[in-house]
Design a protein around this motif. Structure first.
Motif, mmCIF file in Angstrom:
data_model
loop_
_atom_site.group_PDB
_atom_site.id
_atom_site.type_symbol
_atom_site.label_atom_id
_atom_site.label_comp_id
_atom_site.label_asym_id
_atom_site.label_seq_id
_atom_site.Cartn_x
_atom_site.Cartn_y
_atom_site.Cartn_z
ATOM 1 N N GLN A 35 -32.653 -5.728 -26.938
ATOM 2 C CA GLN A 35 -31.427 -6.513 -26.820
ATOM 3 C C GLN A 35 -30.674 -6.605 -28.145
ATOM 4 O O GLN A 35 -29.441 -6.638 -28.170
ATOM 5 N N LEU A 36 -31.412 -6.667 -29.234
ATOM 6 C CA LEU A 36 -30.770 -6.826 -30.540
ATOM 7 C C LEU A 36 -30.200 -5.521 -31.085
ATOM 8 O O LEU A 36 -29.206 -5.527 -31.819
ATOM 9 N N ARG A 37 -30.831 -4.398 -30.741
ATOM 10 C CA ARG A 37 -30.415 -3.128 -31.329
ATOM 11 C C ARG A 37 -28.938 -2.818 -31.064
ATOM 12 O O ARG A 37 -28.202 -2.468 -32.001
ATOM 13 N N PRO A 38 -28.426 -2.934 -29.833
ATOM 14 C CA PRO A 38 -26.988 -2.669 -29.627
ATOM 15 C C PRO A 38 -26.083 -3.614 -30.405
ATOM 16 O O PRO A 38 -25.042 -3.195 -30.922
ATOM 17 N N ALA A 39 -26.469 -4.890 -30.491
ATOM 18 C CA ALA A 39 -25.636 -5.839 -31.218
ATOM 19 C C ALA A 39 -25.581 -5.499 -32.702
ATOM 20 O O ALA A 39 -24.522 -5.562 -33.341
ATOM 21 N N ILE A 40 -26.723 -5.123 -33.264
ATOM 22 C CA ILE A 40 -26.761 -4.781 -34.690
ATOM 23 C C ILE A 40 -25.945 -3.520 -34.961
ATOM 24 O O ILE A 40 -25.151 -3.451 -35.914
ATOM 25 N N LEU A 41 -26.118 -2.501 -34.117
ATOM 26 C CA LEU A 41 -25.382 -1.254 -34.306
ATOM 27 C C LEU A 41 -23.871 -1.465 -34.158
ATOM 28 O O LEU A 41 -23.084 -0.908 -34.924
ATOM 29 N N LEU A 42 -23.484 -2.294 -33.168
ATOM 30 C CA LEU A 42 -22.055 -2.561 -32.977
ATOM 31 C C LEU A 42 -21.472 -3.320 -34.158
ATOM 32 O O LEU A 42 -20.354 -3.043 -34.604
ATOM 33 N N THR A 43 -22.226 -4.270 -34.689
ATOM 34 C CA THR A 43 -21.760 -5.021 -35.862
ATOM 35 C C THR A 43 -21.569 -4.102 -37.058
ATOM 36 O O THR A 43 -20.553 -4.179 -37.768
ATOM 37 N N LEU A 44 -22.528 -3.202 -37.285
ATOM 38 C CA LEU A 44 -22.411 -2.269 -38.404
ATOM 39 C C LEU A 44 -21.235 -1.317 -38.200
ATOM 40 O O LEU A 44 -20.496 -1.015 -39.152
ATOM 41 N N LEU A 45 -21.028 -0.865 -36.956
ATOM 42 C CA LEU A 45 -19.921 0.049 -36.683
ATOM 43 C C LEU A 45 -18.576 -0.620 -36.910
ATOM 44 O O LEU A 45 -17.676 -0.050 -37.546
ATOM 45 N N LEU A 46 -18.409 -1.851 -36.392
ATOM 46 C CA LEU A 46 -17.143 -2.568 -36.576
ATOM 47 C C LEU A 46 -16.916 -2.918 -38.041
ATOM 48 O O LEU A 46 -15.774 -2.905 -38.520
#
Length: 232
Positions: A35-46
């Motif tokens: 659950q956390l992996r997509p949120a972390i990746l999206l935060t880094l991308l943005l």
């Protein structure tokens, strides 16, 4: 004689609900990571796009196409920064044209004209008695500073009222004309020459439609200094 048969059913004792086995701690951690992996990746991308790439792109385009505006429209004289065409200055000497009154405050809340780090107006409405009194005081002071203005000359509104920003770099053409007698007298030049200099620094309406003709006070005063040096 009839035989009566009684049907009997074997009653099975109820089975107690057995709790489901708890997931192993390792499986719980994996679920949380999924659950956390997509949120972390999206935060880094943005962060990369909006925090690094976009600012670099806009800065590069601004520096390439509008270098003066991107750097604050600074004005240099003899290699030194003397001001900005976008932010007014507090001119008080009689040999210079004065800008619009400023109601800005310093960080301690004390009146301090043209505080660029604390832009703002007085927020007084047109029916406020304090504003009326302030404008009347400014009218008196303006007439005292410009005693050679012909009687009956209308007082330009931007010489006795402050703007919403308190940092206006421009004045109206009428405000510049009103100050010509004082400036010309202080510099020992003719009013005709002073008016000609003002006329050379009038900026017209944007696209010929928007706004009003205006005069940048800093540019005009620098031109005055240059003209005085040339005459001297």
């Amino acid at each position: 004689m009839s035989n009566t048969f009684i049907e009997t059913r074997e009653q099975t004792p109820p089975v107690a609900d057995t709790p489901e086995p708890e997931p192993a701690p390792e499986n719980g951690r994996r679920a949380i990571l999924r659950q956390l992996r997509p949120a972390i990746l999206l935060t880094l991308l943005l962060t990369l796009i909006a925090g690094i790439l976009y600012p670099l792109a806009t800065t590069g385009v601004a520096q390439a196409l509008f270098p003066s505006q991107a750097n604050g429209s600074l004005v240099y004289q003899n290699g030194k920064v003397v001001g900005s065409r976008l932010i007014g200055q507090y001119w008080t000497q009689p040999q210079y044209f004065h800008g619009r009154p400023s109601a800005t405050l310093n960080l301690q809340g004390t009146p301090a004209p043209y505080q660029a780090n604390n832009s703002g107006g007085s927020n007084l409405g047109p029916t406020n008695s304090a504003l009326t009194q302030t404008v009347q005081q400014r009218i008196v002071a303006l007439k005292q500073e410009n005693p050679d203005v012909p009687a009956g000359t209308p007082i330009p509104v931007d010489l006795v009222t402050a703007s919403a920003s308190g940092l206006d770099p421009d004045i109206s053409v009428a405000a510049a004309y009103y100050q010509i007698p004082r400036v010309a007298k202080a510099r020992g030049m003719s009013q005709v020459a002073a008016r000609a200099l003002v006329d050379q620094h009038i900026t017209g309406r944007f696209l010929g439609l928007f706004g009003e003709p205006r005069v940048n006070v800093l540019d005009l005063n620098l031109a005055l200094d240059a003209a005085s040096v040339a005459q001297g």
